[in-house]
Design a protein around this motif. Structure first.
Motif, short mmCIF file in Angstrom:
data_model
loop_
_atom_site.label_atom_id
_atom_site.label_comp_id
_atom_site.label_asym_id
_atom_site.label_seq_id
_atom_site.Cartn_x
_atom_site.Cartn_y
_atom_site.Cartn_z
N VAL A 74 -17.40 -87.92 -54.08
CA VAL A 74 -17.54 -88.05 -55.53
C VAL A 74 -16.22 -88.36 -56.23
O VAL A 74 -16.20 -88.56 -57.45
CB VAL A 74 -18.16 -86.78 -56.15
CG1 VAL A 74 -19.47 -86.44 -55.46
CG2 VAL A 74 -17.20 -85.61 -56.12
N LYS A 75 -15.14 -88.40 -55.48
CA LYS A 75 -13.83 -88.69 -56.09
C LYS A 75 -13.86 -90.03 -56.82
O LYS A 75 -14.36 -91.02 -56.30
CB LYS A 75 -12.75 -88.70 -55.02
CG LYS A 75 -12.31 -87.32 -54.57
CD LYS A 75 -11.21 -87.39 -53.52
CE LYS A 75 -10.79 -86.00 -53.07
NZ LYS A 75 -9.77 -86.05 -51.98
N GLY A 76 -13.32 -90.02 -58.02
CA GLY A 76 -13.28 -91.23 -58.82
C GLY A 76 -14.54 -91.46 -59.63
O GLY A 76 -14.56 -92.35 -60.50
N ARG A 77 -15.59 -90.70 -59.37
CA ARG A 77 -16.85 -90.86 -60.11
C ARG A 77 -17.21 -89.64 -60.93
O ARG A 77 -17.79 -89.75 -62.01
CB ARG A 77 -18.00 -91.15 -59.13
CG ARG A 77 -17.81 -92.41 -58.29
CD ARG A 77 -19.06 -92.73 -57.48
NE ARG A 77 -19.41 -91.70 -56.52
CZ ARG A 77 -20.58 -91.05 -56.50
NH1 ARG A 77 -21.50 -91.32 -57.42
NH2 ARG A 77 -20.81 -90.15 -55.56
N PHE A 78 -16.87 -88.45 -60.41
CA PHE A 78 -17.21 -87.21 -61.09
C PHE A 78 -15.94 -86.56 -61.64
O PHE A 78 -14.86 -86.66 -61.06
CB PHE A 78 -17.85 -86.22 -60.12
CG PHE A 78 -19.24 -86.60 -59.65
CD1 PHE A 78 -19.78 -87.84 -59.90
CD2 PHE A 78 -20.00 -85.68 -58.94
CE1 PHE A 78 -21.05 -88.18 -59.45
CE2 PHE A 78 -21.28 -85.99 -58.49
CZ PHE A 78 -21.79 -87.25 -58.74
N THR A 79 -16.11 -85.86 -62.76
CA THR A 79 -15.00 -85.13 -63.35
C THR A 79 -15.47 -83.75 -63.78
O THR A 79 -16.47 -83.62 -64.48
CB THR A 79 -14.43 -85.86 -64.58
OG1 THR A 79 -14.02 -87.18 -64.21
CG2 THR A 79 -13.24 -85.11 -65.15
N ILE A 80 -14.74 -82.74 -63.34
CA ILE A 80 -15.07 -81.37 -63.71
C ILE A 80 -14.11 -80.92 -64.80
O ILE A 80 -12.93 -81.30 -64.81
CB ILE A 80 -15.00 -80.41 -62.50
CG1 ILE A 80 -15.53 -79.04 -62.86
CG2 ILE A 80 -13.58 -80.34 -61.93
CD1 ILE A 80 -15.72 -78.10 -61.66
N SER A 81 -14.62 -80.13 -65.72
CA SER A 81 -13.79 -79.57 -66.77
C SER A 81 -14.38 -78.22 -67.14
O SER A 81 -15.54 -77.95 -66.86
CB SER A 81 -13.73 -80.49 -67.99
OG SER A 81 -15.03 -80.68 -68.54
N GLY A 82 -13.58 -77.39 -67.79
CA GLY A 82 -14.11 -76.09 -68.15
C GLY A 82 -13.09 -75.18 -68.78
O GLY A 82 -11.90 -75.48 -68.81
N ASP A 83 -13.58 -74.08 -69.28
CA ASP A 83 -12.77 -73.06 -69.93
C ASP A 83 -13.20 -71.72 -69.36
O ASP A 83 -14.28 -71.23 -69.71
CB ASP A 83 -12.97 -73.12 -71.44
CG ASP A 83 -12.03 -72.19 -72.18
OD1 ASP A 83 -11.68 -71.12 -71.64
OD2 ASP A 83 -11.64 -72.53 -73.31
N SER A 84 -12.39 -71.15 -68.49
CA SER A 84 -12.78 -69.90 -67.84
C SER A 84 -12.89 -68.75 -68.84
O SER A 84 -13.74 -67.87 -68.68
CB SER A 84 -11.77 -69.54 -66.74
OG SER A 84 -10.48 -69.36 -67.28
N ALA A 85 -12.08 -68.76 -69.86
CA ALA A 85 -12.12 -67.69 -70.87
C ALA A 85 -13.45 -67.71 -71.64
O ALA A 85 -14.00 -66.68 -71.99
CB ALA A 85 -10.95 -67.82 -71.82
N LYS A 86 -13.94 -68.92 -71.88
CA LYS A 86 -15.22 -69.05 -72.60
C LYS A 86 -16.41 -69.00 -71.65
O LYS A 86 -17.54 -68.83 -72.11
CB LYS A 86 -15.25 -70.37 -73.38
CG LYS A 86 -14.24 -70.44 -74.52
CD LYS A 86 -14.35 -71.76 -75.26
CE LYS A 86 -13.37 -71.84 -76.41
NZ LYS A 86 -13.46 -73.12 -77.14
N GLY A 87 -16.16 -69.16 -70.37
CA GLY A 87 -17.26 -69.14 -69.41
C GLY A 87 -18.15 -70.36 -69.49
O GLY A 87 -19.37 -70.28 -69.31
N THR A 88 -17.56 -71.50 -69.78
CA THR A 88 -18.31 -72.75 -69.85
C THR A 88 -17.59 -73.81 -69.05
O THR A 88 -16.36 -73.89 -69.08
CB THR A 88 -18.47 -73.25 -71.30
OG1 THR A 88 -17.17 -73.38 -71.89
CG2 THR A 88 -19.30 -72.29 -72.12
#
Length: 122
Positions: A62-76
């Motif tokens: 999935v490299k180059g096609r998928f992107t993960i993002s998030g905020d651990s403090a908000k739990g999202t």
């Protein structure tokens, strides 16, 4: 703590989807947020993960096609999936771990969402 995954659906090959995961309440101590997937007849595999410090990791497929993002403090956290392929069809699960060391394997994740179906058609 419950994780709620959403955003799956049916999309044509080459299309995009954005998955979301939200914790039912604030969870302290989350070190890693991840997305796994399981296709019929196959083992569950890690798709992407991100640490609380923002270090990302991806499966080669999935490299180059998928992107993960998030905020651990908000739990999202989110998984943006572009240029989807037929082989991306699977149930996608979000997961969270309190230990970055333990999160090197699926069993190291402490919390799991219920899964959301992603189906890519030709």
């Amino acid at each position: 703590v419950q994780l709620q995954a959403s955003g799956g659906g049916l999309v044509q090959a080459g299309g995009s989807l954005r998955l979301s995961c939200a914790a039912s309440r604030s969870v302290s101590g989350i070190k890693v947020m991840g997305w796994y997937r399981q296709a019929p007849g196959k083992q569950r595999e890690l798709v992407a993960s991100i640490t609380a410090r923002g270090v990302e990791d991806y499966a080669d497929s999935v490299k180059g096609r998928f992107t993960i993002s998030g905020d651990s403090a908000k739990g999202t956290w989110y998984l943006q999936m572009n240029s989807l392929k037929l082989e991306d069809t699977a149930i996608y699960y979000c997961a969270a771990a309190r230990s970055a060391v333990a999160a090197t394997a699926a069993m190291g994740y402490n919390y799991w969402g219920q899964g959301t179906q992603v189906t890519v058609s030709s």
